[in-house]
Write an enzyme that holds these catalytic residues in place. Structure first.
Site, PDB file in Angstrom:
ATOM      1  N   SER A  47      14.850  23.358 -15.640  1.00 41.73           N
ATOM      2  CA  SER A  47      15.344  22.192 -15.515  1.00 41.73           C
ATOM      3  C   SER A  47      16.293  22.156 -16.514  1.00 41.73           C
ATOM      4  O   SER A  47      17.124  20.979 -16.802  1.00 41.73           O
ATOM      5  CB  SER A  47      14.125  21.182 -15.551  1.00 41.73           C
ATOM      6  OG  SER A  47      13.372  21.446 -16.503  1.00 41.73           O
ATOM      7  N   LYS A 114       6.829  31.548 -14.844  1.00 45.28           N
ATOM      8  CA  LYS A 114       6.503  30.698 -13.603  1.00 45.28           C
ATOM      9  C   LYS A 114       7.806  31.364 -12.595  1.00 45.28           C
ATOM     10  O   LYS A 114       8.838  31.439 -13.000  1.00 45.28           O
ATOM     11  CB  LYS A 114       6.654  29.357 -13.814  1.00 45.28           C
ATOM     12  CG  LYS A 114       6.719  28.425 -12.655  1.00 45.28           C
ATOM     13  CD  LYS A 114       6.381  27.074 -12.977  1.00 45.28           C
ATOM     14  CE  LYS A 114       7.798  26.269 -13.407  1.00 45.28           C
ATOM     15  NZ  LYS A 114       8.750  26.323 -12.327  1.00 45.28           N
ATOM     16  N   GLU A 184       4.851  21.279  -6.267  1.00 47.74           N
ATOM     17  CA  GLU A 184       5.865  20.080  -6.381  1.00 47.74           C
ATOM     18  C   GLU A 184       6.136  19.516  -5.017  1.00 47.74           C
ATOM     19  O   GLU A 184       6.609  19.850  -4.303  1.00 47.74           O
ATOM     20  CB  GLU A 184       7.126  20.873  -7.100  1.00 47.74           C
ATOM     21  CG  GLU A 184       8.282  19.817  -7.290  1.00 47.74           C
ATOM     22  CD  GLU A 184       9.379  20.216  -8.179  1.00 47.74           C
ATOM     23  OE1 GLU A 184       9.324  21.434  -8.781  1.00 47.74           O
ATOM     24  OE2 GLU A 184      10.458  19.594  -8.349  1.00 47.74           O
TER      25      GLU A 184
HETATM   26  O1  KIV Z   1      12.013  23.577 -14.165  1.00 48.25           O
HETATM   27  C1  KIV Z   1      11.210  22.804 -14.516  1.00 48.25           C
HETATM   28  O2  KIV Z   1      11.227  21.977 -15.390  1.00 48.25           O
HETATM   29  C2  KIV Z   1      10.169  22.685 -13.489  1.00 48.25           C
HETATM   30  C3  KIV Z   1       9.204  21.811 -13.525  1.00 48.25           C
HETATM   31  C4  KIV Z   1       9.737  20.401 -13.110  1.00 48.25           C
HETATM   32  C5  KIV Z   1       7.917  22.114 -12.625  1.00 48.25           C
HETATM   33  O3  KIV Z   1       9.900  23.759 -12.733  1.00 48.25           O
END
Ligand code: KIV
Length: 278
Positions: A47, A114, A184
Site C-alpha cells: 500500500s 505476505k 480482505e
Molecule cells: O499493502 C497493504 O497495506 C495490505 C493491507 C491492506 C492488508 O496488504
C-alpha cells in the site's frame, strides 16, 4: 527485556480466543511509535505505493522499493513482528526467484512475508518459503495486486459457495505452511466461518469482527492519506489537518519574520559585537 512477538505468540492468541493487532508502517519513526504503543504486528505493505509514493495502484512497485522501506521499518521495531509484502511480479515468475526475493526481505529485517492470491504455483511458493525458514502470511479475498483481473475494488466471498471456495484455498495454503491467512473485503459471516474452520489465525482487513487479528493502513487510520477512505477504516487522528495547520503557521512565521527567533539561532560573539557597536 522485551519479548518479541513470534509465530508461536500469535498461534497462542488464536488458541486462547483472543485478538492481536497489526498496522502498516513504512518509515523508521512511525514504526517505532507503533511498536512502542504495543501493536503486535507491523506490515510494510505494498500500500506504500499509493499512500507514500502516490501511485494509483499497489502493483506499481517492486522489490527495490520494498527492500528500502522494510529496512527502515525494521530499524525502528523491537517487539512487534515485522511483515514485508512480496510485491507484484516478485513471486509469479518461478519458485526459485520467489524464494530468493522472500529471503532477501528477511535479510532486510522482516520476520515474515505476505503473499497475495491463490494458484497451484502460489501454494508451491508458500511451501518452499516455509521450508526455507520464511514464515508466510497468505492474503485471500480481495487481493489488490490482482485489481485488473478482479475488475475493481469488489467484496469477495459474498455467497456461501464463494465462501467455501475461499476456505478451500485457505486450507491448501495452511497445509503448505502459511502461518496466518489474511482476509480482505470479505463479509464478516464468511470470515467467521473461514476462521472457525482453520487451525491458523486469520487477520481481517475489512472482514469483520471474528478474525483473530485486525489490520488497517496506518495512513488511513491516522487521517493522513485522504484520497479515499474504505468503509472498514476507523479514523483515530486527523494528521492531514495537523500537517496543513503546522505548515500554514510556519509559512506565515517565515514571511512575517517571526521565525527564527533569537533563541533559534547560533551566535558568533566577535561579529555580534561589530553589530552592537555600529
Ligand atoms: O499493502 C497493504 O497495506 C495490505 C493491507 C491492506 C492488508 O496488504
Amino acid at each position: 527485556m522485551i519479548k518479541k512477538v513470534t509465530v508461536n505468540t500469535l498461534q497462542k492468541i488464536k488458541d486462547s480466543g483472543e485478538h492481536f493487532s497489526m498496522l502498516t508502517a513504512y518509515d523508521y519513526s512511525t514504526a517505532k511509535y507503533i511498536d512502542e504503543a504495543g501493536v503486535d504486528m507491523i506490515l510494510v505493505g505494498d500500500s506504500l505505493a499509493m499512500v507514500i509514493l502516490g501511485y494509483d495502484a499497489t502493483y506499481k512497485i517492486g522489490m527495490e522499493e520494498m527492500t528500502i522501506f522494510t529496512k527502515a521499518v525494521a530499524r525502528g521495531v523491537n517487539r512487534a513482528m515485522v511483515v514485508a509484502d512480496m510485491p507484484f511480479m516478485s513471486y509469479h515468475i518461478d519458485v526459485p526467484s520467489a524464494v530468493t526475493n522472500a529471503c532477501n526481505l528477511i535479510k532486510c529485517g522482516a520476520n515474515a512475508v505476505k503473499i497475495e492470491g491463490y494458484s497451484d504455483h502460489i501454494v508451491e511458493v508458500v511451501k518452499r518459503c516455509s521450508e526455507s525458514g520464511v514464515p508466510v502470511i497468505a492474503h485471500l479475498g480481495f487481493t489488490p495486486q490482482f485489481l485488473n483481473s478482479l475488475g475493481g475494488y469488489t467484496i469477495q466471498g459474498k455467497s456461501a459457495d464463494a465462501t467455501y471456495a475461499i476456505l478451500e484455498q485457505a486450507k491448501a495454503l495452511q497445509n503448505a505452511g502459511a502461518f496466518i491467512i489474511l482476509l480482505e473485503m470479505v463479509p464478516e459471516e464468511s470470515a467467521k466461518y473461514i476462521t472457525e474452520n482453520l487451525k491458523v489465525p486469520t487477520i481481517s482487513c475489512g472482514a469483520g469482527r471474528y478474525c483473530t487479528g485486525q489490520v488497517i493502513v496506518s495512513d488511513d487510520m491516522l487521517g493522513k492519506y485522504s484520497d479515499f477512505k474504505p468503509k472498514f477504516v476507523r479514523r483515530y487522528a486527523d494528521l492531514k489537518s495537523v500537517i496543513y495547520d503546522a505548515a500554514k503557521r510556519y509559512d506565515e512565521d517565515v514571511k512575517s519574520g517571526a521565525f527564527p527567533s533569537d533563541d533559534e539561532v547560533y551566535k558568533q560573539e566577535e561579529l555580534r559585537q561589530l553589530y552592537v557597536n555600529s
